[in-house]
Structures are given as structure tokens and as C-alpha cells.
Design a protein around this motif. Structure first.
Motif, PDB file in Angstrom:
ATOM      1  N   ARG A 171       0.842  -1.199   0.000  1.00 28.39           N
ATOM      2  CA  ARG A 171       0.000   0.000   0.000  1.00 28.39           C
ATOM      3  C   ARG A 171       0.878   1.252   0.000  1.00 28.39           C
ATOM      4  O   ARG A 171       1.928   1.294   0.647  1.00 28.39           O
ATOM      5  N   SER A 172       0.441   2.254  -0.723  1.00 27.45           N
ATOM      6  CA  SER A 172       1.080   3.556  -0.613  1.00 27.45           C
ATOM      7  C   SER A 172       0.484   4.279   0.586  1.00 27.45           C
ATOM      8  O   SER A 172      -0.700   4.098   0.919  1.00 27.45           O
ATOM      9  N   VAL A 173       1.297   5.078   1.248  1.00 24.05           N
ATOM     10  CA  VAL A 173       0.835   5.780   2.446  1.00 24.05           C
ATOM     11  C   VAL A 173       1.251   7.240   2.388  1.00 24.05           C
ATOM     12  O   VAL A 173       2.270   7.596   1.782  1.00 24.05           O
ATOM     13  N   ALA A 174       0.432   8.071   3.007  1.00 25.66           N
ATOM     14  CA  ALA A 174       0.780   9.473   3.207  1.00 25.66           C
ATOM     15  C   ALA A 174       1.269   9.642   4.641  1.00 25.66           C
ATOM     16  O   ALA A 174       0.813   8.959   5.546  1.00 25.66           O
ATOM     17  N   THR A 175       2.210  10.560   4.822  1.00 27.61           N
ATOM     18  CA  THR A 175       2.803  10.802   6.132  1.00 27.61           C
ATOM     19  C   THR A 175       2.269  12.114   6.691  1.00 27.61           C
ATOM     20  O   THR A 175       2.251  13.135   5.995  1.00 27.61           O
ATOM     21  N   LEU A 176       1.852  12.062   7.957  1.00 32.00           N
ATOM     22  CA  LEU A 176       1.297  13.246   8.602  1.00 32.00           C
ATOM     23  C   LEU A 176       1.947  13.454   9.960  1.00 32.00           C
ATOM     24  O   LEU A 176       2.155  12.491  10.711  1.00 32.00           O
ATOM     25  N   GLY A 196      -1.259  17.277  11.668  1.00 28.11           N
ATOM     26  CA  GLY A 196      -1.866  17.087  10.366  1.00 28.11           C
ATOM     27  C   GLY A 196      -1.069  17.629   9.205  1.00 28.11           C
ATOM     28  O   GLY A 196      -1.485  17.469   8.052  1.00 28.11           O
ATOM     29  N   THR A 197       0.075  18.243   9.455  1.00 28.08           N
ATOM     30  CA  THR A 197       0.887  18.770   8.373  1.00 28.08           C
ATOM     31  C   THR A 197       1.694  17.658   7.717  1.00 28.08           C
ATOM     32  O   THR A 197       1.974  16.622   8.312  1.00 28.08           O
ATOM     33  N   VAL A 198       2.083  17.905   6.464  1.00 25.06           N
ATOM     34  CA  VAL A 198       2.856  16.937   5.694  1.00 25.06           C
ATOM     35  C   VAL A 198       4.333  17.302   5.798  1.00 25.06           C
ATOM     36  O   VAL A 198       4.692  18.482   5.698  1.00 25.06           O
ATOM     37  N   PRO A 199       5.224  16.330   6.018  1.00 22.83           N
ATOM     38  CA  PRO A 199       6.645  16.661   6.166  1.00 22.83           C
ATOM     39  C   PRO A 199       7.241  17.184   4.869  1.00 22.83           C
ATOM     40  O   PRO A 199       6.836  16.804   3.766  1.00 22.83           O
ATOM     41  N   ARG A 205      14.857  12.278  13.724  1.00 25.84           N
ATOM     42  CA  ARG A 205      15.635  13.069  14.676  1.00 25.84           C
ATOM     43  C   ARG A 205      16.711  12.147  15.235  1.00 25.84           C
ATOM     44  O   ARG A 205      16.423  11.338  16.116  1.00 25.84           O
ATOM     45  N   PRO A 206      17.927  12.225  14.720  1.00 16.77           N
ATOM     46  CA  PRO A 206      18.966  11.289  15.176  1.00 16.77           C
ATOM     47  C   PRO A 206      19.116  11.297  16.702  1.00 16.77           C
ATOM     48  O   PRO A 206      19.242  12.343  17.323  1.00 16.77           O
ATOM     49  N   GLY A 207      19.043  10.090  17.262  1.00 18.18           N
ATOM     50  CA  GLY A 207      19.187   9.953  18.694  1.00 18.18           C
ATOM     51  C   GLY A 207      17.950  10.322  19.480  1.00 18.18           C
ATOM     52  O   GLY A 207      17.979  10.331  20.721  1.00 18.18           O
ATOM     53  N   ARG A 208      16.838  10.586  18.791  1.00 20.57           N
ATOM     54  CA  ARG A 208      15.600  10.981  19.480  1.00 20.57           C
ATOM     55  C   ARG A 208      14.405  10.295  18.821  1.00 20.57           C
ATOM     56  O   ARG A 208      14.527   9.632  17.794  1.00 20.57           O
ATOM     57  N   THR A 209      13.237  10.491  19.408  1.00 24.22           N
ATOM     58  CA  THR A 209      12.002   9.901  18.891  1.00 24.22           C
ATOM     59  C   THR A 209      11.177  10.969  18.186  1.00 24.22           C
ATOM     60  O   THR A 209      11.050  12.100  18.676  1.00 24.22           O
ATOM     61  N   ILE A 210      10.628  10.609  17.028  1.00 24.74           N
ATOM     62  CA  ILE A 210       9.753  11.517  16.292  1.00 24.74           C
ATOM     63  C   ILE A 210       8.464  10.772  15.972  1.00 24.74           C
ATOM     64  O   ILE A 210       8.463   9.543  15.822  1.00 24.74           O
ATOM     65  N   ARG A 211       7.362  11.507  15.895  1.00 22.13           N
ATOM     66  CA  ARG A 211       6.070  10.891  15.564  1.00 22.13           C
ATOM     67  C   ARG A 211       5.636  11.274  14.161  1.00 22.13           C
ATOM     68  O   ARG A 211       5.600  12.452  13.807  1.00 22.13           O
ATOM     69  N   TRP A 212       5.347  10.235  13.374  1.00 18.82           N
ATOM     70  CA  TRP A 212       4.730  10.418  12.064  1.00 18.82           C
ATOM     71  C   TRP A 212       3.577   9.419  11.972  1.00 18.82           C
ATOM     72  O   TRP A 212       3.768   8.223  12.117  1.00 18.82           O
TER      73      TRP A 212
END
Length: 271
Positions: free
Chosen positions: A237-242, A246-249, A259-266
Motif C-alpha cells: 500500500r502507498s501511504v501518506a505521512t502526517l 496534520g501537516t505533511v513533512p 531526529r537522530p538519537g531521538r524519537t519523532i512521531r509520524w
């Protein structure tokens, strides 16, 4: 949720016929690291390991070997399910061919005689559950996968390739569509800055079975299956990232900023 091998990865010495009371099957669980890499030590304790449909099978944890050991299982193919009551790791299922303790070897003109057998040892690599604590300094992506109607997608396969494909990490979504991708440093010691993601979701038939019985419908030996194979239980499946707002990267299609060495949410939205 990765399974390694069908027999013991450890040498057990001289084979002997196994008397009752000796372990016939040992399951060792290790935390998953990345594709093509061994699991991380020490073995995971505190798991529930069940032989499905076998009444009275009571496995025991052996801290010396890091195995959960069964001593009384009938021979034949057996479905083993591994779950974590503490919800640190996603559940896993595997099929194991349990040997007969005293198989018979035919002889010329006489009755069969017992031949040596040996216990089976399997190693299962467990993926981190979305709610678990992420180690300090780890590069990680967390989020939720949903469809266009906003429904969460369980047991989707997420394969992340980092920095020119030098490392590939595979994980699965949980029952609520949540996921945690933990991306270890490269061999050079550098944390990845981006990753590309390939997503497969369960077919309609598997999704329906999972909705009715998540553990019962969990396919065994998932990591031995080709998600793009002709008889795959999954669809690409193709997916969109938010972002959470709600913004798009601002990244190339299919790429996730990290984020190297950290946690990011997508969060992910399946087309």
C-alpha cells in the motif's frame, strides 16, 4: 516478530533418547534489532509461551539458558504463541515440529528399535510494542497507521530502509494500528537522518480474521513469508505521512525525516 531456524542454534552434545521429564522443546526470545542481525541479549523473561490446543502443557522458564522449556508435548506440528503480559513486545506465533521422544528405526526381520532423538530449540525475535519505553539515545519513529476512513490497521508490515539502504528494520502494527520503529546506529556509529518506508497491509480475509481473533489469526513465522509473493497474506500500500498536527513533512515522497538519537512521531494514512 522474527523466527530464526528450525533446529537448535546451540550444540547440545551427543544425542540420546529423551526420557520423560527432559525438555522436548525450548523457546528463546530475544529483542529484535534489524534485518540480517541477531537479536539482542539478554533473552526476554516474563513472557507467556503457549502450545495451542495442548491441555496440560506447562512450560518452565530456565534462567540459565534463557529458554522457556516444554517437557511434555505430543509429537507433530505444534503452534506456539508468545505474548508479553507487560506489553513490551508484540506477540509472535511459530510452528514447531516436535519430535517423538523414542522414534523407531526399522530392522531387517525384526521389530523396530529406539533411535536417539534430540530436543528442538527455536529462537524468536520480538518487535517492540508501541507503548514500550524507548531507550535513551535511540533514533525512533512512532505513530499510527489508519485507512482513508480513519480506521486503524492491525498487523501491517512496515519496512524502513535508512541512509541508502545500509540498514533495514521491519516491524508490525499492533491491534490499534500503532507502531514503533527503533533504528539502531549504523556500523560507523552514525544515527540515520532519514528512512524510506514500504508498507504492506493484511488482505481483506486476514484483516477480518484478525478483527475476530487477533491471536488466533496471527500468522505463524511471519518473517519467513514474502510479502510480495504470489500467495502473500499482505498487499503493498502507498501511504501518506502526517505530523501530529496534520501537516505533511517537507521531504521527498516516501521519505521520513528522523531526529537522530531521538524519537519523532509520524502518523500514516493508507491510500
Amino acid at each position: 516478530m522474527s523466527i530464526i531456524g528450525t533446529q537448535s542454534p546451540w550444540r547440545l552434545g551427543v544425542r540420546t533418547a529423551m526420557p520423560p521429564g527432559e525438555p522436548i522443546l525450548g523457546i528463546r526470545a530475544l529483542p529484535y534489532r534489524a534485518e540480517g542481525q541477531p537479536g539482542m541479549l539478554p533473552p526476554v523473561a516474563g513472557l507467556v509461551v503457549k502450545a495451542v490446543g495442548i491441555i496440560g502443557a506447562r512450560p518452565e522458564w530456565d534462567p540459565a539458558s534463557g529458554q522457556t522449556r516444554f517437557t511434555d508435548l505430543p509429537p507433530g506440528p505444534r503452534r506456539i504463541v508468545v505474548t508479553d503480559p507487560e506489553r513490551r513486545y508484540l506477540p509472535a506465533a511459530l510452528m514447531v515440529d516436535v519430535p517423538d521422544r523414542y522414534p523407531l528405526r526399522p530392522t531387517a526381520g525384526g521389530p523396530g528399535i529406539p533411535v536417539p532423538t534430540h530436543p528442538v530449540r527455536r529462537t524468536v525475535l520480538l518487535r517492540p510494542a508501541p507503548g514500550r519505553a524507548i531507550p535513551t539515545g535511540m533514533t525512533a519513529v512512532i505513530g499510527t497507521l489508519r485507512d482513508a476512513a480513519g480506521r486503524s490497521i492491525a498487523l501491517a508490515r512496515l519496512a524502513a530502509s535508512t541512509d541508502a539502504g545500509l540498514m533495514r528494520v521491519v516491524t508490525w502494527t499492533d491491534e490499534a494500528g500503532g507502531f514503533a520503529l527503533l533504528l539502531p546506529d549504523s556500523e560507523a556509529g552514525a544515527s540515520p537522518a532519514t528512512c524510506t518506508l514500504v508498507v504492506h497491509t493484511p488482505t481483506a480475509r486476514l484483516a477480518g480474521a484478525l478483527a475476530a481473533d487477533p491471536l488466533g489469526a496471527l500468522p505463524a513465522d511471519l518473517d519467513q513469508q514474502d510479502p510480495d509473493g504470489p500467495h502473500s497474506l499482505f498487499d503493498r500500500r502507498s501511504v501518506a505521512t502526517l505530523a501530529p498536527d496534520g501537516t505533511v513533512p517537507a521531504a521527498a515522497p516516501g521519505a521520513l525525516p528522523l531526529r537522530p538519537g531521538r524519537t519523532i512521531r509520524w502518523d500514516l494514512l493508507a491510500a
